[in-house]
Design a protein around this motif. Sequence first.
Motif, mmCIF file in Angstrom:
data_model
loop_
_atom_site.group_PDB
_atom_site.id
_atom_site.type_symbol
_atom_site.label_atom_id
_atom_site.label_comp_id
_atom_site.label_asym_id
_atom_site.label_seq_id
_atom_site.Cartn_x
_atom_site.Cartn_y
_atom_site.Cartn_z
ATOM 1 N N CYS A 82 0.846 -1.192 0.000
ATOM 2 C CA CYS A 82 0.000 0.000 0.000
ATOM 3 C C CYS A 82 0.879 1.238 0.000
ATOM 4 O O CYS A 82 2.047 1.193 0.369
ATOM 5 N N LEU A 83 0.296 2.324 -0.425
ATOM 6 C CA LEU A 83 1.003 3.596 -0.423
ATOM 7 C C LEU A 83 0.822 4.273 0.923
ATOM 8 O O LEU A 83 -0.232 4.137 1.548
ATOM 9 N N PRO A 84 1.821 5.020 1.377
ATOM 10 C CA PRO A 84 1.667 5.716 2.651
ATOM 11 C C PRO A 84 0.585 6.787 2.543
ATOM 12 O O PRO A 84 0.360 7.348 1.468
ATOM 13 N N LEU A 85 -0.085 7.043 3.670
ATOM 14 C CA LEU A 85 -1.116 8.068 3.681
ATOM 15 C C LEU A 85 -0.480 9.440 3.487
ATOM 16 O O LEU A 85 0.585 9.722 4.027
ATOM 17 N N LYS A 86 -1.167 10.280 2.723
ATOM 18 C CA LYS A 86 -0.668 11.630 2.521
ATOM 19 C C LYS A 86 -1.063 12.484 3.714
ATOM 20 O O LYS A 86 -2.191 12.440 4.183
ATOM 21 N N THR A 87 -0.118 13.251 4.206
ATOM 22 C CA THR A 87 -0.388 14.171 5.303
ATOM 23 C C THR A 87 -0.669 15.537 4.697
ATOM 24 O O THR A 87 0.164 16.052 3.943
#
Length: 160
Positions: A116-121
């Motif tokens: 999965c891709l990291p969550l965008k902050t």
Amino acid sequence: MTKTNSLKSHHISVLHYWNIGSRSARKIHRATEIPLSTISYQLKKLKAQGSLQYRAGNGRKRKIDAKCSRALGQFIRRNNEVTLHELAEKLRNQCQLTVSTSIISRHLRRLQYENCLPLKTPMLTLEHKKHRVEWAKAHLNNNWKSTIFTDECSFQLIID
């Protein structure tokens, strides 16, 4: 009926006749209409092994062994944003194992790692920054000795 279901029903039928003492492939074939070659193969297997289970150890050995699998897990725990190409390079350097990225991907999926891709902050807007400065100015002269800052972890307060 799917192939695995038909295979199971064939196994059950042949085992039933085996257990009641019928050892003739032709008799079992007439009674069940299972192909004669299948029955012959299963009877031969029953005589040799005593069961119709697949022998363990058949097939190709896995390229990534237990030692390299542990190394992969350590690489990912240290840096969970590592790419498959970087993992392949690390395996080549540390385990002297040349594997493709697809093999690594399959192995990690088998170990129940999720891709999965990291969550965008979200970035702070000018409005957010302005509110922070206002709050800091408003609380500039507070007594911070009686304030507890926490990161939402559990803690125990001991009062002397």
